[in-house]
Design an enzyme around this catalytic site. Sequence first.
Site, short mmCIF file in Angstrom:
data_model
loop_
_atom_site.label_atom_id
_atom_site.label_comp_id
_atom_site.label_asym_id
_atom_site.label_seq_id
_atom_site.Cartn_x
_atom_site.Cartn_y
_atom_site.Cartn_z
N GLU A 1 0.85 -1.19 0.00
CA GLU A 1 0.00 0.00 0.00
C GLU A 1 0.89 1.24 0.00
O GLU A 1 1.76 1.40 0.84
CB GLU A 1 -0.91 0.00 1.23
CG GLU A 1 -1.90 1.15 1.22
CD GLU A 1 -2.92 1.05 2.34
OE1 GLU A 1 -3.52 2.08 2.68
OE2 GLU A 1 -3.12 -0.06 2.87
N LYS B 1 -3.02 0.18 14.38
CA LYS B 1 -3.91 1.18 13.81
C LYS B 1 -5.32 0.77 14.22
O LYS B 1 -5.80 -0.30 13.85
CB LYS B 1 -3.79 1.22 12.28
CG LYS B 1 -4.77 2.17 11.60
CD LYS B 1 -4.57 2.14 10.08
CE LYS B 1 -5.56 3.07 9.38
NZ LYS B 1 -5.36 3.07 7.90
N GLU C 1 -10.13 4.71 9.56
CA GLU C 1 -10.38 4.22 8.21
C GLU C 1 -10.98 2.81 8.21
O GLU C 1 -10.62 1.96 7.41
CB GLU C 1 -9.08 4.24 7.39
CG GLU C 1 -8.53 5.65 7.21
CD GLU C 1 -7.28 5.70 6.35
OE1 GLU C 1 -7.18 6.62 5.54
OE2 GLU C 1 -6.41 4.82 6.51
N ASP D 1 -2.44 14.17 6.80
CA ASP D 1 -1.97 12.90 6.24
C ASP D 1 -0.80 13.08 5.30
O ASP D 1 -0.96 12.96 4.09
CB ASP D 1 -3.12 12.20 5.50
CG ASP D 1 -2.77 10.80 5.05
OD1 ASP D 1 -1.86 10.20 5.65
OD2 ASP D 1 -3.40 10.31 4.11
N GLU E 1 3.69 9.16 -1.26
CA GLU E 1 2.29 9.03 -1.62
C GLU E 1 1.73 10.31 -2.23
O GLU E 1 0.89 10.26 -3.13
CB GLU E 1 1.48 8.64 -0.38
CG GLU E 1 -0.01 8.51 -0.60
CD GLU E 1 -0.75 8.10 0.66
OE1 GLU E 1 -1.99 8.02 0.60
OE2 GLU E 1 -0.10 7.86 1.70
N HIS F 1 -4.15 18.42 0.16
CA HIS F 1 -5.17 17.40 -0.12
C HIS F 1 -5.93 17.72 -1.42
O HIS F 1 -7.15 17.59 -1.51
CB HIS F 1 -6.15 17.29 1.05
CG HIS F 1 -6.77 15.93 1.18
ND1 HIS F 1 -7.83 15.52 0.41
CD2 HIS F 1 -6.50 14.88 2.00
CE1 HIS F 1 -8.19 14.29 0.75
NE2 HIS F 1 -7.39 13.88 1.70
#
Length: 697
Positions: free
Chosen positions: A163, A283, A287, A361, A389, A516
């Site tokens: 990921e 975690k 999410e 994030d 990312e 974002h």
Amino acid sequence: MRNWRALVSAIGLSLAGLPTHAMADDGYALWLRPSAQSVRQVNITRSGDSPTLMLAEGELRRSLPAGTMPVMLATAAAPAIAAFRRDVEGLGDEGYLVRTVTLNGRRTLLIAGNGDRGVLYGTFALLRKLATGGRMDAISLRSAPKVKLRVLNHWDNLDGSIERGYAGQSLWDWWTLPDFRDPRYTDYARANASIGINGTVLNNVNAKADSLTAPYIAKAAALADVFRPWGIKVYLSVRFSAPIELGGLKTADPRNPAVAAWWKAKADEIYRAIPDFGGFLVKANSEGQPGPRDYGASHADGANMLAAAVRDHGGIVMWRAFVYAETDPEDRAKQAYTEFKPLDGTFADNVLVQVKNGAIDFQPREPFHPLFGAMPRTPLMIEFQITKEYLGFATHLAYLGPLFTETLDAKTGWKPGETVADVVDGSAEHHALTGMAGVANIGRDRDWSGSTFNQANWYAFGRLAWDPDLSAASIARAWAAQTFGTDPQVIDTVTAMMMGSREAVVDYTGPLGLAHLMATSHHYGPGPWVSDLARPEWNPTYYHRADASGIGFDRTARGSDAVDQYAPSVARTFAKPETTPESMLLWFHHLPWDHRMASGHTLWEELVAHYDRGVDYVAGMQRLWDTLRPKIDAERWQKTATYLTIQEKEARWWRDASLAYWMSVNHRPLPAGVRPPDHDLSWYKARQFPYAPGQAH
């Protein structure tokens, strides 16, 4: 062209008399060169026969030139160096001393530490110093890590995918483990040891319960066996609902004695297979991941129950503060502080709360997370994302050293002079348990990280985890010398390219505090127009709030009041546009398009200028890299040149798509002389990338 000229001027570029460099290099050796095939004849004495000391000797024989003065590898307990024991006091288990001494009447280079790992780290420190221009007869090094746990988080899945990974499939071949131990596992451990990393979390934080079954524990144990001589412990991400999925229990409530007993038995099972197992990363309630709040319990309840399970074995729990859910619709940036600040002082002493560098994030730029300094009774472990990312995946050159140091050097405001680094390394509150985590960018690609320059981010993370006070520029220069050699022009040029590269990505993707703005799911390319996703905080429009009158997220007392989560002095700075750094202006303020900036330009004019500056910087990097063609091996030069071409094209895409969208919202023309977007907005909106790499599984 302004930025291109400045870049050239900064490095004093000289193009005369460049020799040809034809040696092929695929990047596999990372920064650990030379890697000679034969062992060199060097006079080396060891104080013991541990695997770690033998590895240290091997590194020296591989790299030191013949004829080097005698070298002594010794721990403080060795009788031969009794006269120097006081010199290693205060270095802990991992610190090192490297200097010339007289032993038995001979000048000898002593590499010493209180433990074997210190000797290994000292060996790599010596080789780093020599590779960056140091002289053997002038070596004097003494250092100990300021952070105890220096850990890579691998977001690797059991099916081999990663990921947010952009360097191929997972390094771990779970199918052939535990029987086949790929030589790359050793090379991986060696690379980590060379920069002081001492732990690795093997699997994704979005964990599968299967990771805790006997077959996978055996696979993890095989990796632990490979890593152990290099001073690296293994950790596992765990799924909080594993007692239900694996143990057949009806609940995973951490207050339930049967649940606690299940985890204790599971921990005992793991430690029987891996005696030096590091512990768990969790975690939870984020999410969609299960967690203690599903049962009305707190994060501290969950973390402490797991901490009790590993306590007798010396294990720790890293509990992530990334609690991204729909529980705070007002402002996603406030949620972690809201949930964790009231829990300060309630976590067990073998728990670290793992906090991302910023409140949302891993964006190309975020202000430091308000939890740093706000939980003085709780050790906070900072989490950086090494994998890019949001910074161009593997193909964009974006050196993250400045991003890391920007956060670490930030003043928290809670105590005079206190920085985020002071919180992380424990000096602010004298915490003994400290840590820094980095989401790894490593995969099975031959060059490990998808490109040569991405290796620098792995390297920078390790160096800063050892010493958060290092400068991003000094790390960049050391990496350049170890990676490309000590030619001054190469080092100066590469360092100059690197030091402005992250800011360039900020400029062409989200300048002035915007964040974002990426496309949905795959996070590849621009999508500031996205507004139709199921939850508000999934949409870029939620974050920029652009309309005909202005742009930006109001986090002052008139808006979400997120500024109030910072210390009063910092909150006062962020509360007013005139005192907020322009680099974070639109993170904290919604302002008119005509707002006057420090440059005298309007906000709209300044925004456009930043987009152009970002694109221009990438073009400048292309030109600079071209000048190094005769001095860099053809394979690495060509791949970087091609990736810079991709980056320049995609920087223009980001710039054009963003400007096309902002103009559709503010109905303003571009400033005079500015190039218009190549296409209309509908063209950019129509682009789709269903098979972009790194998507969640």
